[in-house]
Design a protein around this motif. Sequence first.
Motif, mmCIF file in Angstrom:
data_model
loop_
_atom_site.group_PDB
_atom_site.id
_atom_site.type_symbol
_atom_site.label_atom_id
_atom_site.label_comp_id
_atom_site.label_asym_id
_atom_site.label_seq_id
_atom_site.Cartn_x
_atom_site.Cartn_y
_atom_site.Cartn_z
ATOM 1 N N VAL A 45 38.637 43.062 39.658
ATOM 2 C CA VAL A 45 39.231 44.058 40.524
ATOM 3 C C VAL A 45 39.798 45.222 39.728
ATOM 4 O O VAL A 45 40.542 45.044 38.788
ATOM 5 N N LEU A 46 39.402 46.419 40.113
ATOM 6 C CA LEU A 46 39.930 47.676 39.607
ATOM 7 C C LEU A 46 39.682 47.977 38.139
ATOM 8 O O LEU A 46 40.422 48.754 37.569
ATOM 9 N N GLY A 86 47.691 48.921 45.383
ATOM 10 C CA GLY A 86 46.787 48.263 44.446
ATOM 11 C C GLY A 86 46.646 46.782 44.730
ATOM 12 O O GLY A 86 45.548 46.220 44.655
ATOM 13 N N LEU A 87 47.739 46.116 45.073
ATOM 14 C CA LEU A 87 47.688 44.693 45.397
ATOM 15 C C LEU A 87 46.867 44.466 46.665
ATOM 16 O O LEU A 87 46.096 43.493 46.753
ATOM 17 N N ARG A 88 47.011 45.356 47.642
ATOM 18 C CA ARG A 88 46.207 45.214 48.872
ATOM 19 C C ARG A 88 44.727 45.422 48.574
ATOM 20 O O ARG A 88 43.867 44.709 49.109
ATOM 21 N N VAL A 89 44.422 46.403 47.734
ATOM 22 C CA VAL A 89 43.018 46.671 47.379
ATOM 23 C C VAL A 89 42.421 45.478 46.647
ATOM 24 O O VAL A 89 41.277 45.082 46.905
ATOM 25 N N LEU A 93 39.086 43.450 47.891
ATOM 26 C CA LEU A 93 37.895 43.303 47.062
ATOM 27 C C LEU A 93 37.582 41.837 46.783
ATOM 28 O O LEU A 93 36.421 41.419 46.813
ATOM 29 N N LYS A 94 38.600 41.038 46.522
ATOM 30 C CA LYS A 94 38.375 39.616 46.252
ATOM 31 C C LYS A 94 37.760 38.926 47.467
ATOM 32 O O LYS A 94 36.846 38.096 47.330
ATOM 33 N N LEU A 164 37.464 52.403 47.142
ATOM 34 C CA LEU A 164 38.862 52.034 47.343
ATOM 35 C C LEU A 164 39.775 52.513 46.216
ATOM 36 O O LEU A 164 40.964 52.756 46.441
ATOM 37 N N THR A 165 39.231 52.621 45.005
ATOM 38 C CA THR A 165 40.096 52.932 43.863
ATOM 39 C C THR A 165 40.124 54.409 43.485
ATOM 40 O O THR A 165 41.094 54.854 42.861
#
Length: 245
Positions: A45-46, A86-89, A93-94, A164-165
Amino acid sequence: MRNNAPERLVARCSTFSTPARPAGASQGAALAARPTSGRRLTARVLPLLAAAALGSAALLSPAPASAQSKIAVVDVRRAMLETEEGLRVQATLKKLFDSRQVELDTKRRALDDERDKLDKEAQAGKTPKDVLQRRFETWQRQAAEFQATTLDAQREMQRKESELTTPMLQKVLGLLRRLAAQEGYDLILDKSAVPYYRADLELTDRAIQLYNSGQAGEAPPAKGAPPAKVAPPAAPAKPAAPAKK
């Protein structure tokens, strides 16, 4: 002949090789060549845009550095990951990655099971060779389709991550521009490019707090100062072609 699974920044998916039957080879020899399963689709993620934005050590440089320059350090990746958004994204994604992994695993197991049946029937010698050959060719087509599906899934994950990022990255960089303009920073460096710095020079925790409070965004430079420059994100890496042995 084996094809190794291509690796991507976003994800790694299982792939099959599609061995061609050598001229003159027996039916049993053609069926003996097994496809290779790659590693599981892994959610990373990210990493894509956060890492791409750090291609240059100087993220913000409104004025040439000098002996009197005011310098700060920031971990842009952490500034994205540890914000509330960021935690929600990451969770979004996960969930998407896990869903695609289940789908790919189901298809891979079905191909494995069919190949096992073909191998056993070829060894038993009871099934006509022309029937086995047609079934084997069908299996090869399905394996090739699975490999294409795997690559499509990797590209989809990368597109979704970028979607998303990218806004988050722009918000973080805008926030850093604001800090540079308001507090007179001449240079803001990414933490990964600095071998040593004093702890009091780091702005990461402050950037996260400001982001969560809704203060991320653009700000005009201080009066008389040239506009701050930001290193543009690098283009996403193209999927690597399967290695051949």
